[in-house]
Write an enzyme that holds these catalytic residues in place. Structure first.
Site, PDB file in Angstrom:
ATOM      1  N   ASP A  57       0.844  -1.209   0.000  1.00  0.00           N
ATOM      2  CA  ASP A  57       0.000   0.000   0.000  1.00  0.00           C
ATOM      3  C   ASP A  57       0.874   1.252   0.000  1.00  0.00           C
ATOM      4  O   ASP A  57       0.601   2.218  -0.718  1.00  0.00           O
ATOM      5  CB  ASP A  57      -0.924  -0.021   1.223  1.00  0.00           C
ATOM      6  CG  ASP A  57      -1.916   1.140   1.206  1.00  0.00           C
ATOM      7  OD1 ASP A  57      -2.531   1.389   0.148  1.00  0.00           O
ATOM      8  OD2 ASP A  57      -2.084   1.812   2.245  1.00  0.00           O
ATOM      9  N   GLU A  58       1.931   1.228   0.778  1.00  0.00           N
ATOM     10  CA  GLU A  58       2.821   2.400   0.855  1.00  0.00           C
ATOM     11  C   GLU A  58       3.562   2.617  -0.473  1.00  0.00           C
ATOM     12  O   GLU A  58       3.707   3.753  -0.933  1.00  0.00           O
ATOM     13  CB  GLU A  58       3.803   2.221   2.014  1.00  0.00           C
ATOM     14  CG  GLU A  58       4.826   3.340   2.168  1.00  0.00           C
ATOM     15  CD  GLU A  58       4.215   4.722   2.338  1.00  0.00           C
ATOM     16  OE1 GLU A  58       3.033   4.835   2.692  1.00  0.00           O
ATOM     17  OE2 GLU A  58       4.926   5.709   2.079  1.00  0.00           O
TER      18      GLU A  58
END
Lengths: 247, 247
Positions: free
Chosen positions: A167-168
Site C-alpha cells: 500500500d505504501e
C-alpha cells in the site's frame, strides 16, 4: 484531543457510485486538476536540501542482497532515469506547504507522528525499505526487508506487514505518477511466506489512469525471481493537495 | 543468522491450481485433518493461567468509545458465549508446543520477536486492539484504535495499518473457527479514513469453509455504524499445526 472538524471526513470519492459516475466526486475543477507534471511533483516531494533524516539509506541491518540491489539501482539513477525516493518519518514532511483537500485536517495535542512504515526506529527491527521510482515509465521498485518485529507465523513476515508495504509503495507511486492520493482498493494474493530478515523485491507498475483513478499492479518476489511472495493490485483516487496558506 | 532450512518455504497451497484441485495440496491426511474442535483450539490458544503479558487489556490511552464497548463485550462473555482473546507479544506464545507444518521453521540469533500488530510497546502509540470471538457463531469483533505511529495521510491511519489489522483479525478467527493457518487472499475496499486515536469496530464473519479454505468477510466502521471505513474479504488455507517434539 481531536477537534470536531477532524471527524468531518468526506466519503472518499463516494465510492459506491464511483465506477459509473466520476462526475459526482467532491467538487473538483477538472480542467485544472492533475496539471502538475511528474517532474514538479518529484522535485517537491524529493527535497534535495533538507535537514530531515532520510530513512531509506543503507544501515548495518541490511542483508547483502538488499545492499547489492540498492547499489545497483543507485547506479541506475545516474544513467537510466530512476530516482531514489527519500523517506522521512512522516508524510507531513513530504508534503510541506500542502494540505489534504476538503477540510480533511487533523490536529491533536501530540506532536509526534510517524508514517506507519517508519514506526520502528531501531535499525533492522521493523521495516527496512527503499523505493526507486521511474517517472517516465511510471513504475517503482521497493526493496523490503522485514525485521523480527514484523512477524506473523514464527520466523516469517506477517501478511499484513507486506500488505502495508505494498500500500505504501502504491501510495508514493500513485502520488508521483499522477496525484493519486487515497487508496480505494487493495487486492492481494499471497503465494509464499517471506522469511524475516530476507529481501523481498516489489515491482510496481501503473497500468492505467482513467476516470480520476490510477490502477496499479505489484509483484513481490525474491531477488532471483524464483519465488513469488505475493501479487497485488491497487486503485488510487486522484485528488490534488491544496496549498497551505501561511498564517 | 538464518538457517538454510528457513528458506525452504513451501508454496502455499500451490495457489495457482488451488481453486479446482485442492487434492494436490501438500500431503494432508484429509480424514484426520481439521478434527480439532473449536473448543479445544480456544482452550489451547487462550491460556487461562500464564505469566505472559496480555496486551489486549484496557490502558490509559484507550478512548471512551473503546473502553465502553470493551466493557459491553466483556459482559457478553458472561452471558452470550463471547470469548475475549488474549494477545501475547508473539504468535510463538500462542502456539506453545506446536509448530508450523512441512518443515516451515525459522531460527535466528535474535530472541526478540514480536507479532507485527504488537510491534510498538508504548501505550497508545501504535496498535491498540482487542478481539472478541464467538465460537458457535464463528464471528469476531475487533476494537481497533490506531495511534500516531500508524499514520498515513496526516492525522489519519495508514490504509496498510487497517489492512494488517484486518488480516490479523481474520487470522485469529480463521485459526479458532477451523484451523485456518495462512492468508491466501485479502481484498479491501476503503471508504473513509480513520482519524488517529479514534475507534474502528471490525466485524468479521466466517462465510463458509470449503475445499480446505475459510472464506471470511469484514466490515470496519465507527461505533455508531454511521461511517464505514472499509469492507474486506479474506481467504485462509486450512492446515494443521504439528506437535513439537520435546528435546
Amino acid at each position: 484531543m481531536i477537534r470536531r472538524g477532524f471527524q468531518a471526513v468526506i466519503r472518499l470519492g463516494h465510492h459506491r457510485v464511483l465506477p459509473g459516475a466520476p462526475h459526482i466526486l467532491p467538487r473538483l475543477n477538472r480542467t485544472s486538476a492533475f496539471g502538475s507534471s511528474t517532474d514538479s511533483l518529484v522535485s517537491r516531494f524529493c527535497l534535495e536540501k533538507t535537514d530531515l533524516k532520510d530513512y531509506a539509506l543503507p544501515n548495518a541491518s541490511w542483508c547483502p542482497d538488499m545492499l547489492n540491489l540498492y547499489q545497483e539501482f543507485l547506479e541506475k539513477t545516474k544513467t537510466d532515469g530512476w530516482i531514489k525516493l527519500p523517506s522521512f518519518k512522516s508524510n507531513r514532511d513530504h508534503i510541506q506547504g500542502l494540505k489534504l483537500p476538503f477540510g480533511l485536517a487533523a490536529t491533536s495535542d501530540k506532536s509526534d507522528w510517524r508514517i506507519f512504515t517508519r514506526c520502528l526506529q531501531v535499525e533492522g527491527q521493523g521495516y527496512e525499505y527503499v523505493i526507486f521510482f521511474h517517472p517516465s515509465k511510471k513504475k517503482s521498485i521497493c526493496l523490503f526487508q522485514p525485521g523480527p518485529y514484523l512477524e506473523g507465523a514464527p520466523g516469517f513476515a506477517h501478511g499484513g506487514s507486506l500488505a502495508a508495504m505494498m500500500d505504501e509503495t502504491f501510495s508514493k507511486t500513485a502520488y508521483l505518477a499522477g496525484e493519486g492520493l487515497f487508496t480505494l482498493s487493495l487486492n492481494i494474493r499471497f503465494k509464499n511466506l517471506i522469511p524475516v530478515g530476507s529481501l523481498a523485491v516489489l515491482n510496481v507498475d501503473v497500468e492505467k489512469i482513467e476516470d480520476q483513478k490510477l490502477y496499479m499492479s505489484c509483484i513481490a518476489q525474491s531477488r532471483d525471481q524464483q519465488r513469488v511472495y505475493a501479487k497485488s493490485s491497487g486503485v488510487f483516487l486522484q485528488l490534488q493537495l491544496e496549498e497551505e496558506l501561511s498564517q
